[in-house]
Design a protein around this motif. Structure first.
Motif, PDB file in Angstrom:
ATOM      1  N   UNK A 155      82.081  62.146 -50.979  1.00  0.00           N
ATOM      2  CA  UNK A 155      81.789  62.910 -49.763  1.00  0.00           C
ATOM      3  C   UNK A 155      80.418  62.560 -49.198  1.00  0.00           C
ATOM      4  N   UNK A 156      79.399  62.578 -50.034  1.00  0.00           N
ATOM      5  CA  UNK A 156      78.042  62.369 -49.527  1.00  0.00           C
ATOM      6  C   UNK A 156      77.762  60.907 -49.182  1.00  0.00           C
ATOM      7  N   UNK A 157      78.292  59.980 -49.966  1.00  0.00           N
ATOM      8  CA  UNK A 157      78.030  58.570 -49.678  1.00  0.00           C
ATOM      9  C   UNK A 157      78.810  58.059 -48.475  1.00  0.00           C
ATOM     10  N   UNK A 158      79.752  58.832 -47.969  1.00  0.00           N
ATOM     11  CA  UNK A 158      80.469  58.458 -46.746  1.00  0.00           C
ATOM     12  C   UNK A 158      79.793  58.998 -45.489  1.00  0.00           C
ATOM     13  N   UNK A 159      78.767  59.798 -45.664  1.00  0.00           N
ATOM     14  CA  UNK A 159      78.111  60.422 -44.522  1.00  0.00           C
ATOM     15  C   UNK A 159      77.063  59.492 -43.893  1.00  0.00           C
ATOM     16  N   UNK A 160      76.818  59.651 -42.589  1.00  0.00           N
ATOM     17  CA  UNK A 160      75.773  58.861 -41.910  1.00  0.00           C
ATOM     18  C   UNK A 160      74.378  59.431 -42.204  1.00  0.00           C
ATOM     19  N   UNK A 161      74.039  59.488 -43.491  1.00  0.00           N
ATOM     20  CA  UNK A 161      72.761  60.026 -43.941  1.00  0.00           C
ATOM     21  C   UNK A 161      71.941  58.915 -44.572  1.00  0.00           C
ATOM     22  N   UNK A 162      70.626  59.094 -44.593  1.00  0.00           N
ATOM     23  CA  UNK A 162      69.768  58.141 -45.291  1.00  0.00           C
ATOM     24  C   UNK A 162      70.029  58.260 -46.793  1.00  0.00           C
ATOM     25  N   UNK A 163      69.807  57.174 -47.501  1.00  0.00           N
ATOM     26  CA  UNK A 163      70.062  57.185 -48.941  1.00  0.00           C
ATOM     27  C   UNK A 163      69.234  58.238 -49.657  1.00  0.00           C
ATOM     28  N   UNK A 164      67.990  58.432 -49.221  1.00  0.00           N
ATOM     29  CA  UNK A 164      67.140  59.431 -49.874  1.00  0.00           C
ATOM     30  C   UNK A 164      67.729  60.825 -49.670  1.00  0.00           C
ATOM     31  N   UNK A 165      68.359  61.065 -48.515  1.00  0.00           N
ATOM     32  CA  UNK A 165      68.987  62.362 -48.263  1.00  0.00           C
ATOM     33  C   UNK A 165      70.203  62.561 -49.167  1.00  0.00           C
ATOM     34  N   UNK A 166      70.968  61.490 -49.362  1.00  0.00           N
ATOM     35  CA  UNK A 166      72.142  61.578 -50.231  1.00  0.00           C
ATOM     36  C   UNK A 166      71.724  61.816 -51.674  1.00  0.00           C
TER      37      UNK A 166
END
Length: 253
Positions: free
Chosen positions: A158-169
């Motif tokens: 779920x989180x690694x598919x999001x358009x988030x920065x790696x530090x946020x994930x």
């Protein structure tokens, strides 16, 4: 546990702490896998030890990083995780051994397929998923935690598919797993199931965990965002294969 096994266990915990700090997950999965493979200690006691060690990892990994966390996503996922852990435990108690094995086999196939398909297309989604999606991933994560002691795959995917920065994930996953670990530690303490030997092992491992966590914060591997996502999905594939092999072994045996 002999002194040699304790040293090996602490070394594995240190390496797993480095991996968890750069990815946001993997500490418990790596140590549990190594423990099972090398017969270092009973898995039940290692699970309790990992809950304590996770607290040391997060206490070192998160300071100065809390502003990176998507608290709405973390809150929604956590609300799903905590109650569904209990449901998972109760469900496992009602399932027969054969039914549990079939369910674990199907789970392994799904995790393997999800990790493989995501690794082939590691680009994140165009838009952030809604809070309900994070809650659902938390529910499935909690069910897997209660049934098989493996809460990671749905949350990682779920989180690694999001358009988030790696530090946020990374920080989001560490917070969620920390909440789960703290809940387990408090429940074990309330039940009187927190032996002194486990606390001593955790105290011995804590300095190594903190040093390796600091090393990961200051000296992360030179991987791109796409490469890091592929690494995460590759680990999911390994987890899927492990679940399949374990289920087949139990069903055949």
């Amino acid at each position: 546990m002999t002194h040699e096994k304790v040293l090996v266990l602490i070394a594995v915990i240190g390496a797993a702490s480095y991996f968890q700090t750069i990815t946001g997950f993997g500490l418990s999965m790596i140590v549990m896998g190594a423990t099972s493979g090398f017969s270092l200690a009973p898995l039940a006691s290692i699970a309790t030890l990992m809950s304590l060690v996770t607290l040391a990892n997060s206490a070192t990994a998160l300071p100065g990083k809390l502003h990176h966390i998507d608290w709405r996503a973390v809150g929604a996922a956590t609300l799903g995780v905590l109650p569904s852990v209990v449901v998972g435990v109760l469900t496992l108690n009602y399932l027969s051994t054969a039914a549990s094995g079939v369910l674990q086999l199907l789970l392994g196939v799904v995790v393997l397929y999800g990790g493989l398909s995501a690794a082939l297309q590691p680009a994140p989604l165009a838009q952030r998923s809604g809070d309900r999606s994070f809650f659902v991933s938390g529910v499935f994560g909690g069910l897997l935690s209660g049934m098989f002691g493996l809460s990671g795959p749905p949350l990682i995917f779920q989180f690694y598919r999001q358009p988030l920065k790696l530090v946020e994930i990374r920080c989001a996953l560490i917070v969620i797993f920390t909440v789960s670990s703290l809940t387990r530690v408090l429940f074990n303490a309330w039940e009187g199931a927190l032996p002194a030997s486990i606390c001593i092992q955790a105290a011995l491992a804590a300095p190594v965990v903190m040093l390796m966590t600091l090393a990961a914060r200051h000296y992360p591997p030179p991987l791109s965002s796409v490469a890091m996502r592929r690494l995460a999905f590759g680990v999911l594939m390994v987890i899927g294969v492990s679940l399949i092999l374990t289920a087949v072994k139990e069903m055949v045996g």
